[in-house]
Design an enzyme around this catalytic site. Structure first.
Site, PDB file in Angstrom:
ATOM      1  N   ASP A 259      -0.642 -48.307  -7.825  1.00 15.25           N
ATOM      2  CA  ASP A 259      -0.140 -48.852  -6.557  1.00 15.25           C
ATOM      3  C   ASP A 259      -0.914 -48.285  -5.377  1.00 15.25           C
ATOM      4  O   ASP A 259      -1.321 -49.015  -4.462  1.00 15.25           O
ATOM      5  CB  ASP A 259       1.340 -48.501  -6.384  1.00 15.25           C
ATOM      6  CG  ASP A 259       2.268 -49.401  -7.169  1.00 15.25           C
ATOM      7  OD1 ASP A 259       1.938 -50.581  -7.347  1.00 15.25           O
ATOM      8  OD2 ASP A 259       3.321 -48.920  -7.599  1.00 15.25           O
ATOM      9  N   LEU A 260      -1.084 -46.979  -5.365  1.00 14.84           N
ATOM     10  CA  LEU A 260      -1.728 -46.332  -4.222  1.00 14.84           C
ATOM     11  C   LEU A 260      -3.186 -46.752  -4.083  1.00 14.84           C
ATOM     12  O   LEU A 260      -3.672 -46.989  -2.974  1.00 14.84           O
ATOM     13  CB  LEU A 260      -1.610 -44.811  -4.359  1.00 14.84           C
ATOM     14  CG  LEU A 260      -0.174 -44.269  -4.330  1.00 14.84           C
ATOM     15  CD1 LEU A 260      -0.159 -42.789  -4.684  1.00 14.84           C
ATOM     16  CD2 LEU A 260       0.469 -44.492  -2.970  1.00 14.84           C
TER      17      LEU A 260
END
Length: 399
Positions: A178-179
């Site tokens: 996600d990051l």
């Protein structure tokens, strides 16, 4: 540069939820952009991803104001408006925001925003200068484009888990897929904004959780692509450099990174090893005999506590360090000196401590040139004010 940040003239409409998209929007907000987060009546999914709860931390009870600390990690420097995009009147509000915006971010499943009536073509008819940033799980086309994207799945499907862990594949301890996707989208959006300054036209920027993970395979990917070797888990030690990892001592573990032959000579002398012993003389031999080397190093390291070895290693110029827990990290003077901890005043929870942006501009330690950070919003906190602003302001296209 303005103290408000290098992107302070920009308006970002954030339609994203969970983590990848909100991370991208927060990064733009850290750089000074005005970010309006559009949420459903239920709110961003991550508001419920707890415990711990921000309300519990602030009031001692989780019975009210149950926004999670997870939500707080990716939503600072934003305003919140609640819209039902299936309602024609609320869809008109989004259209009004799109006309004024510089950037619109979304991470719906492929085709979902189209079905709500906001195709790329319509958005660009509303505002040709609009930069549209889009994140999916597995890509916007291809045979598996329709799959939902979650960090856990992307870490496994993208190969990252296969090289992480000790005895079996293990996920990274933070939602790294996600990051990475959020970071990739943010820098792609900034590039598109730069291009728009010349062309006057907004571009669509697309990325995915899968692309983010595959994009950081680095030497592990080329081990297969160029070397024909499928890498596996390597625990706390580097698969291509030795000694380079975490070692037991007489107290706590220490990290050592011997990344050159010059460092090896110094390290060997410090721990009483023969740097020219055939098993260990060159990096290739040390990697081939890694387990033997680790055993010899730890036999010596275990005779003294960690602080003893760290002092000697650092004095000798050998990269070394502790393995810090989160509480230790956020109490560390070096972290505090870099502006990596923010204190923000939340309207419901009082003073919150958050991790800060990794960027510094000039000598400002508070990231992005922004000297004042705003706490993550409560659900719909700015709905009334944003609607009033839209009613008062002409529908001019983004700057």
């Amino acid at each position: 540069m303005s103290d408000a940040g290098p992107l302070s003239e920009l308006l970002v409409v954030d339609l994203t939820r969970a983590l990848a998209g909100p991370q991208a929007a927060m990064m733009l907000g850290d750089l000074g952009a005005r970010v309006i987060k559009v949420e459903s009546a239920a709110g961003d999914d991550t508001r419920a991803w707890g415990p711990p709860w921000a309300g519990e931390v602030a009031t001692g009870t989780a019975e009210v104001l149950r926004d999670s600390t997870y939500f707080m990690s990716a939503n600072r420097n934003k305003e919140s408006i609640v819209l039902d995009l299936k309602d024609p009147e609320d869809a008109d509000v989004l259209a009004a925001l799109a006309r004024r915006a510089d950037v619109l971010l979304e991470n719906f499943r492929t085709g979902a925003l189209d079905r709500l009536g906001f195709t790329v073509e319509r958005l660009h008819s509303l505002n040709p200068r609009l930069v549209i940033g889009s994140i999916t799980g597995f890509g916007h086309d291809g045979p598996e484009a329709s799959r939902a994207g979650y960090d856990q799945i992307a870490q496994g499907e993208g190969g990252l888990m296969s090289v992480t862990g000790i005895e079996q594949p293990t996920k990274v301890g933070v939602p790294i897929a996600d990051l990475l996707a959020g970071m990739n989208l943010a820098y792609g959006v900034v590039a598109a904004l730069h291009e728009r300054s010349t062309t006057g036209v907004g571009r669509v920027v697309r990325t995915s959780l899968l692309a983010g993970v595959v994009g950081v395979h680095a030497f592990q990917g080329t081990a297969w692509l160029q070397g024909g070797r499928v890498p596996g888990v390597s625990g706390a030690h580097h698969p291509a450099i030795a000694p380079y990892g975490t070692f037991a001592t007489g107290s706590a573990p220490v990290q050592v990174a011997v990344g050159s032959e010059g460092l090896w000579a110094r390290f060997a002398a410090l721990v009483g090893l023969d740097a020219d012993e055939p098993r260990f003389a060159r990096n290739g031999e040390r990697v081939a005999h890694r387990e033997e080397l680790i055993a010899v190093i730890e036999e010596r390291f275990c005779t003294q506590p960690a602080e003893h070895w760290l002092g000697l290693l650092l004095e000798a110029g050998i990269p070394a360090g502790k393995v810090r827990s989160m509480d230790d990290v956020y109490a560390w003077d070096q972290v505090l000196s870099q502006g990596l901890v923010l204190d923000v005043d939340h309207p419901a929870y009082g003073m919150l401590r958050l991790s800060g942006s990794p960027l510094r501009f000039d000598e400002n330690p508070y990231s992005g040139g922004r000297e004042s950070h705003v706490a993550p919003p409560t659900l719909g906190q700015h709905s009334e004010a944003i609607r009033a602003w839209l009613a008062e302001e002409p529908g001019e296209q983004g700057t």
